[in-house]
Scaffold this motif. Sequence first.
Motif, PDB file in Angstrom:
ATOM      1  N   ASP A 172     -28.439 -24.336  -3.708  1.00 28.14           N
ATOM      2  CA  ASP A 172     -27.988 -25.175  -4.372  1.00 28.14           C
ATOM      3  C   ASP A 172     -27.731 -26.580  -4.096  1.00 28.14           C
ATOM      4  O   ASP A 172     -26.790 -27.083  -4.149  1.00 28.14           O
ATOM      5  N   ALA A 173     -28.805 -27.597  -5.105  1.00 25.19           N
ATOM      6  CA  ALA A 173     -28.845 -28.355  -4.767  1.00 25.19           C
ATOM      7  C   ALA A 173     -27.441 -28.927  -5.817  1.00 25.19           C
ATOM      8  O   ALA A 173     -26.316 -30.139  -5.461  1.00 25.19           O
ATOM      9  N   ASN A 174     -27.150 -28.870  -6.494  1.00 24.34           N
ATOM     10  CA  ASN A 174     -25.950 -28.307  -7.559  1.00 24.34           C
ATOM     11  C   ASN A 174     -24.614 -28.338  -7.485  1.00 24.34           C
ATOM     12  O   ASN A 174     -23.982 -27.778  -8.099  1.00 24.34           O
ATOM     13  N   SER A 175     -24.589 -27.098  -6.284  1.00 24.84           N
ATOM     14  CA  SER A 175     -23.183 -26.763  -6.208  1.00 24.84           C
ATOM     15  C   SER A 175     -22.323 -27.569  -6.221  1.00 24.84           C
ATOM     16  O   SER A 175     -22.862 -28.237  -5.494  1.00 24.84           O
ATOM     17  N   ALA A 176     -21.529 -27.335  -6.396  1.00 22.11           N
ATOM     18  CA  ALA A 176     -19.390 -27.956  -6.363  1.00 22.11           C
ATOM     19  C   ALA A 176     -19.136 -27.668  -5.172  1.00 22.11           C
ATOM     20  O   ALA A 176     -18.607 -28.817  -4.662  1.00 22.11           O
ATOM     21  N   ILE A 177     -20.137 -26.491  -3.975  1.00 23.96           N
ATOM     22  CA  ILE A 177     -19.168 -27.233  -2.946  1.00 23.96           C
ATOM     23  C   ILE A 177     -20.013 -26.364  -1.965  1.00 23.96           C
ATOM     24  O   ILE A 177     -22.100 -26.089  -2.157  1.00 23.96           O
ATOM     25  N   GLN A 178     -20.183 -26.778  -0.866  1.00 21.67           N
ATOM     26  CA  GLN A 178     -21.659 -26.627   0.275  1.00 21.67           C
ATOM     27  C   GLN A 178     -21.577 -25.238   0.665  1.00 21.67           C
ATOM     28  O   GLN A 178     -22.626 -25.243   1.357  1.00 21.67           O
ATOM     29  N   TYR A 179     -20.041 -24.789   1.073  1.00 18.24           N
ATOM     30  CA  TYR A 179     -20.222 -23.345   1.435  1.00 18.24           C
ATOM     31  C   TYR A 179     -19.370 -22.295   1.377  1.00 18.24           C
ATOM     32  O   TYR A 179     -17.956 -23.067   0.481  1.00 18.24           O
ATOM     33  N   ARG A 180     -18.536 -21.355   0.520  1.00 16.39           N
ATOM     34  CA  ARG A 180     -18.124 -19.893   0.993  1.00 16.39           C
ATOM     35  C   ARG A 180     -17.961 -19.160   1.779  1.00 16.39           C
ATOM     36  O   ARG A 180     -18.924 -19.100   2.773  1.00 16.39           O
ATOM     37  N   LEU A 181     -16.525 -18.777   2.545  1.00 16.37           N
ATOM     38  CA  LEU A 181     -16.643 -17.882   3.290  1.00 16.37           C
ATOM     39  C   LEU A 181     -15.719 -17.014   2.851  1.00 16.37           C
ATOM     40  O   LEU A 181     -14.913 -16.620   2.153  1.00 16.37           O
ATOM     41  N   ILE A 182     -16.388 -15.963   3.376  1.00 20.16           N
ATOM     42  CA  ILE A 182     -15.663 -14.269   3.082  1.00 20.16           C
ATOM     43  C   ILE A 182     -14.833 -14.150   4.107  1.00 20.16           C
ATOM     44  O   ILE A 182     -16.063 -14.033   4.847  1.00 20.16           O
ATOM     45  N   LEU A 183     -13.748 -14.336   4.489  1.00 23.25           N
ATOM     46  CA  LEU A 183     -13.565 -13.586   5.968  1.00 23.25           C
ATOM     47  C   LEU A 183     -13.211 -11.975   5.349  1.00 23.25           C
ATOM     48  O   LEU A 183     -13.066 -12.085   4.691  1.00 23.25           O
ATOM     49  N   GLY A 184     -13.680 -11.856   6.644  1.00 24.25           N
ATOM     50  CA  GLY A 184     -13.173  -9.430   6.977  1.00 24.25           C
ATOM     51  C   GLY A 184     -12.444  -9.865   8.011  1.00 24.25           C
ATOM     52  O   GLY A 184     -11.788 -10.668   8.436  1.00 24.25           O
ATOM     53  N   SER A 185     -12.439  -8.770   8.257  1.00 25.47           N
ATOM     54  CA  SER A 185     -11.338  -8.231   9.044  1.00 25.47           C
ATOM     55  C   SER A 185     -11.518  -8.235  10.633  1.00 25.47           C
ATOM     56  O   SER A 185     -10.639  -8.374  11.597  1.00 25.47           O
TER      57      SER A 185
END
Length: 499
Positions: A473-486
């Motif tokens: 997504d070239a328009n995304s304000a963030i480059q990565y999203r990290l969703i932490l698991g257990s």
Amino acid sequence: MKSFKYFSLAAVFAILLTACGSAPAPQQASLPFILITSAPNSSPTPTPFQPSLYTPTLPPLSVDGNASVALLILPSETPSPTPTPPAEPTATVSFSQLFPTQAAPPPAQFPLVDPTALPPLTDNETINFLLIGSDKRPGSSYRTDTLLIAIVWPKEGQVSLISIPRDLWIYIPTVGMQRINTAYQSGEINDYPGGGAGLLKETITYNLGIRIDHAAMVEFDGFRRIVDTLGGIEVPVACAYTDWQLIDPSYDPNNENNWWLYTVGPGQVHMDGNLALWYARSRSKSSDFDRGRRQQEVLRTIFQKALQTDTFSKIPQLYNDFSSTVITDLNLADMLRMAPYAVNFTNANIRGYFIRPPLVNPWITPGGASVLLPSEAELQQMLIEAATLSPYAVTRETITVEVQNGASFNTLENLAASRLNYAGYQTIMGTADRRDYTSSVLVDFTPRQDSAQQQTIITSLGLFSANILSLPDANSAIQYRLILGSDYEPCFQPQDLTH
């Protein structure tokens, strides 16, 4: 104090951490009863309760991911088996491993005569600060048991922090080979030009090749006041830490019955001045090396809090409030000139370095003193890296990672964000859609979908693997999203990260 003037918080407020000398180490008594307290808000004086029977082994308790446990050993007239102390925190180093019991000859490459001065490693593009922590009291001798160098690139907004162990065995000009923590007092006693700070500056320049432009020293009471003035700090304690602590700051520290074993973390912990000083200062059950890690942890938190509370706009007022607690060669005009640069800095621009094994090796002098000898080649390599603008910064400063907690452990996102900051990534917080992820997920919004960069982020977090979701997504304000698991384990060692 020769040419030293007094100063306050905002000069190089990073200096505020440095009131961290060595704490008294009470003796453990073989006594039968234990009081256990669980303090979810990490208060330094939690209210105890009495269990019916003691537990021989007591792991740290966690309350909403913000944990502390204290073990209080009380006297009794009835003999009883000695309780097993709690397990050591994962981030500590054993003194028995660091310091051999018998004197050994120094390494062949280490000179027994005065060594040659190290060539300069820093240029005029940097401003270099020496941060000193001392337990100096009126009318008493003292040593500077906390030493930390801050190399600052004001225009680029980068900082390198270098923690120096107090037992580093180096050449002190006009004195000879000695521990580095004796230099300040030698300069004061012998009227060295610039006093103790002058000799300590020269010592660091001579042995480490880093020019020191300014120095500041803060004592215990000043540090407590500074943290309390900020309203306390939220410290991301990635690795649980256990050590002896006074049950109440007002109690007599010379009475061993006034101490208990106290565990803090893991989790994001609110600390007032007393708790922050204990966390950054204590080393009875760890080491100077681990203490250096915790001091940088607290320093980064103070920096973040100062930015959030607009501390730099209050420099004149703070200068007056703290003029009697911090000693420095910076004046108010110096601080006001530097204040505008503060907006360039974030925790992601602060690199942490530590003089520790294998950069130094333990040795016992012929006089029986336990010291640390530099491994010259390895130490110089680290110093050169610390004194050079990070090659990774150009790339990583443009990357923002949104961190979401998808696990049940509260404040895990704060710990992971702090870890990514150490690695040079900017972070923001987000809210996960649920809290039962077993495996962590990395969502890549970048157009390039660089697999090497994905793996670098995963490796920085200590994850063996993570589910990678590709959503360019070239328009995304963030480059990565990290969703932490257990599967995410928060404890880490900053020196193991690539800056």
